[in-house]
Design a protein around this motif. Structure first.
Motif: not given
Ligand code: NAI
Length: 250
Positions: A15, A17, A36, A61-63, A89, A140, A155, A159, A186, A188, A190
């Motif tokens: 999903s 990023i 994921d 995976v559960d990271v 990430n 990330t 959070y 981070k 920043g 994003i 998503t």
């Molecule tokens: P998202 O929710 O679209 O994607 C996150 C993915 O991580 C999902 O596919 C989810 O199934 C997976 N995931 C969650 N917990 C998990 C686990 N325990 N084990 C394995 N997979 C797991 O979120 P997004 O926005 O793409 O976030 C990606 C990274 O970017 C995260 O680390 C988030 O904190 C960071 N981030 C996001 C921002 C935003 O505005 N969306 C801003 C700054 C950082």
């Protein structure tokens, strides 16, 4: 194709990023493991990467579980023959005031967002050293690793730790030819943002120079660049992909 012959794990690859990073890395020729919690989503993204002409495998995976990240690293080497990169990430957020935040709720975000990066660096780098390969880790972080946001106590802590682990990981691993860098997005656009009400999304977007949420492809292109040799001078630092958020007030 400056990542041809590279074998890279992307966590949270189903999903947002992570999804866009898989595609950006595939376009540069890297073979990939799309890791994921959401295995159906990871499978679909792996098929998209394959369509770009690289090898790609999904892995559930559960990271936040050390033994699962260790097994993920083994799976990557079994399927791709080597491991030269890892995008740590996967992450979650749970907005809650400090007064309401009980220990379980605090720890959940710390385990997924912070401990996962340690597990990735630890098991990933051990494997690279064992294989005798040089590699790159991208972690990330977030703008919220540098500034506080209300409701994000856990959070913010996680981070900030990712930014610190990026520095100390780079220092520890440099002698093995392994580089460790971070990306701090920043706001994003998503699925993580989808629960944010429209009004709040607009006020987040207004903190960017362009007055818009950032598209995940734009973070992914920075990430893909950080994996290449063209970014070899970047080590231990976390690069902001934040449309000016940390640099000035708009
Ligand atoms: P998202 O929710 O679209 O994607 C996150 C993915 O991580 C999902 O596919 C989810 O199934 C997976 N995931 C969650 N917990 C998990 C686990 N325990 N084990 C394995 N997979 C797991 O979120 P997004 O926005 O793409 O976030 C990606 C990274 O970017 C995260 O680390 C988030 O904190 C960071 N981030 C996001 C921002 C935003 O505005 N969306 C801003 C700054 C950082």
């Amino acid at each position: 194709m400056d990542l041809k012959d590279q074998a890279i794990i992307v966590t949270g690859g189903a999903s947002g990023i992570g999804h866009e990073a898989v595609l950006a890395l595939a376009k540069k020729g890297a073979d990939l493991i799309v890791a994921d919690f959401n295995i159906e989503g990871a499978e679909a993204v792996a098929r998209e990467a394959e369509a770009l002409g690289v090898k790609a495998f999904a892995y559930k995976v559960d990271v936040s579980k050390a033994e699962e990240v260790e097994a993920l690293v083994d799976f990557a080497v079994e399927k791709l023959g080597t491991l030269t990169g890892m995008f740590n990430n996967a992450g979650i957020s749970k907005v809650q005031s400090l007064l309401e935040m009980d220990p379980a709720s605090y720890l959940k975000v710390i385990e997924v967002d912070q401990h996962s990066v340690y597990y990735g660096l630890h098991y990933g780098a051990k494997k690279m050293v064992e294989l005798g390969v040089k590699g790159v880790f991208v972690n990330t972080a977030s703008i919220y690793g540098s500034v506080a946001a209300k409701g994000s106590f856990n959070y913010n802590a996680a981070k900030a730790a990712v930014i610190a682990m990026t520095r100390s990981g780079a220092l520890e691993l440099a002698e093995h030819g392994i580089r460790v860098v971070g990306v701090a997005p920043g706001f994003i656009d998503t699925p993580m943002m989808k629960n944010v009400p429209d009004e709040a999304r607009a006020s987040l977007a207004a903190q960017h120079v362009t007055n818009q949420l950032i598209q995940p492809e734009k973070v992914a292109s920075v990430v893909a660049f950080l994996f290449t040799d063209a970014a070899s001078a970047v080590n231990g630092s976390t690069v902001a992909a934040d449309d000016g958020f940390l640099a000035f007030k708009v």
